[in-house]
Enzyme design. Sequence first.
Site, mmCIF file in Angstrom:
data_model
loop_
_atom_site.group_PDB
_atom_site.id
_atom_site.type_symbol
_atom_site.label_atom_id
_atom_site.label_comp_id
_atom_site.label_asym_id
_atom_site.label_seq_id
_atom_site.Cartn_x
_atom_site.Cartn_y
_atom_site.Cartn_z
ATOM 1 N N GLU A 171 70.491 42.845 11.838
ATOM 2 C CA GLU A 171 69.209 42.643 12.541
ATOM 3 C C GLU A 171 69.191 41.411 13.451
ATOM 4 O O GLU A 171 68.227 40.646 13.452
ATOM 5 C CB GLU A 171 68.055 42.573 11.533
ATOM 6 N N HIS A 249 65.047 53.592 8.879
ATOM 7 C CA HIS A 249 63.786 53.556 8.123
ATOM 8 C C HIS A 249 62.752 54.203 9.031
ATOM 9 O O HIS A 249 62.288 53.612 10.004
ATOM 10 C CB HIS A 249 63.383 52.108 7.799
ATOM 11 N N GLU A 279 70.513 53.028 6.014
ATOM 12 C CA GLU A 279 69.435 52.674 5.073
ATOM 13 C C GLU A 279 68.307 53.705 5.126
ATOM 14 O O GLU A 279 67.125 53.358 5.116
ATOM 15 C CB GLU A 279 68.858 51.291 5.417
ATOM 16 N N ASP A 281 65.279 56.203 4.923
ATOM 17 C CA ASP A 281 64.140 56.716 4.154
ATOM 18 C C ASP A 281 63.103 57.212 5.157
ATOM 19 O O ASP A 281 63.113 56.794 6.312
ATOM 20 C CB ASP A 281 63.548 55.689 3.164
HETATM 21 C C1 XIL Z 1 65.293 44.911 1.386
HETATM 22 C C2 XIL Z 1 65.323 45.315 -0.068
HETATM 23 O O1 XIL Z 1 65.095 46.692 -0.171
HETATM 24 C C3 XIL Z 1 64.300 44.550 -0.823
HETATM 25 O O2 XIL Z 1 64.382 44.853 -2.203
HETATM 26 C C4 XIL Z 1 64.501 43.064 -0.586
HETATM 27 O O3 XIL Z 1 63.518 42.342 -1.168
HETATM 28 C C5 XIL Z 1 64.487 42.744 0.886
HETATM 29 O O4 XIL Z 1 65.449 43.517 1.534
HETATM 30 N N1 XIL Z 1 66.692 46.125 6.125
HETATM 31 C C6 XIL Z 1 67.800 45.716 5.430
HETATM 32 C C7 XIL Z 1 67.758 45.642 3.958
HETATM 33 O O5 XIL Z 1 68.860 45.525 6.020
HETATM 34 O O6 XIL Z 1 68.592 44.644 3.437
HETATM 35 C C8 XIL Z 1 66.342 45.438 3.458
HETATM 36 O O7 XIL Z 1 66.356 45.530 2.044
HETATM 37 C C9 XIL Z 1 65.424 46.455 4.063
HETATM 38 C C10 XIL Z 1 65.398 46.325 5.546
#
Ligand code: XIL
Length: 362
Positions: A171, A249, A279, A281
């Site tokens: 990010e 996401h 990641e 969802d």
């Molecule tokens: C999130 C986790 O799901 C949480 O449990 C934690 O508190 C914070 O991080 N993008 C990412 C992940 O790259 O590492 C993040 O994960 C969600 C967003």
Amino acid sequence: MNSVPFLASVTIAVALVVQPGCNDKNTPLAPAPSSTILPPAGMEVEPLRGAAQASGKLVGTAVPSNLLSDARYAATLGRHFNYLTAEYEMKWDAIEHTRGSNDFSAGDTIVSYGQANGMQIKGHALIWHGSVPPWVGALSAAELRLAFEDHIRSVAEHYRGRVRAWDVVNEAIAVDGSGLRDTVFRQKLGDQYIADAFRLARQADPQALLFYNDYGGEGLNQKSDRIYDLVQGLRAQGVPIDGVGLQMHVSATNPPSADGIAANMSRLASLGLFVNISEMDIRIRDLPGTVQARLEVQKLQYHSIVGVCVAEPRCDGVTFWGFTDAHSWIDAQFGADDPLLFDEQYAAKPAFYGVLDAFWRR
Ligand code: XIL
């Protein structure tokens, strides 16, 4: 329905799993009576990992280490996934919460679990503004340089030989894609901190694939243009980067189009990079309609987006950010939702079948 023993016919088992069993916020499910015999978690459906393997892809999930000792959680995890990512345990703040003292125990638990269960591991994430230990803020630029180098080196060396890949930088582009994100790394180390992180990671673990990972740039838009520019520049300078992770996401009310994702993956692939969905969802709380209708929309979106990875030869796999709606970061971050493939009772949702069909190319 709940009193049917799980060894009843397959037809009944399938009927059980296609029930809209997730916790719709309008019509909450009554808790199952304690005497109910539930089907074994996720065991009544075909393993996702077999379908993924048939299409040459990895199928992964993020896990928190504390759930691996939960038998129902572990049963579904072991049956369906062959790629593991630590949800929090390998981030800088988790490992070096106290300066100078690395604690790898929780990450090691995940790695050992994966190795014992025939799963590969994706390290996540070496450099992320969202997991900077609290003591970093007080460091001078020179001190941060040393801490940054020491962190990448010690973590990548610790896991050398045990992780297939690392999300090296996570990010680093601003939310709207206007340029680099304004982080402590950029402020004190300069824009080249990204290239430096990849070089340090390669030195510490020459075998691991090294990924840049981000969100909001899944399809074609200003943000994915900036990500493209960044990784193209890194390649042109000879920086050791192997691929780009598209977090995915997604909100079902406004998902990126499959065509846009395909075009974006294809342009990244043409730089010689791998891509993956890192990641995934899909939030459905803002969709109109009945529970069943919303779950069907979610299924179609999972099917179409996972299908893009299946069709792209340079896409190495799909990682979901969890697998049961009982445990998702979404609830805390965006409000109560049902974004994943299994419901809170670990029954496969329509979304599961969308992903299964995508891996089978049907
Ligand atoms: C999130 C986790 O799901 C949480 O449990 C934690 O508190 C914070 O991080 N993008 C990412 C992940 O790259 O590492 C993040 O994960 C969600 C967003």
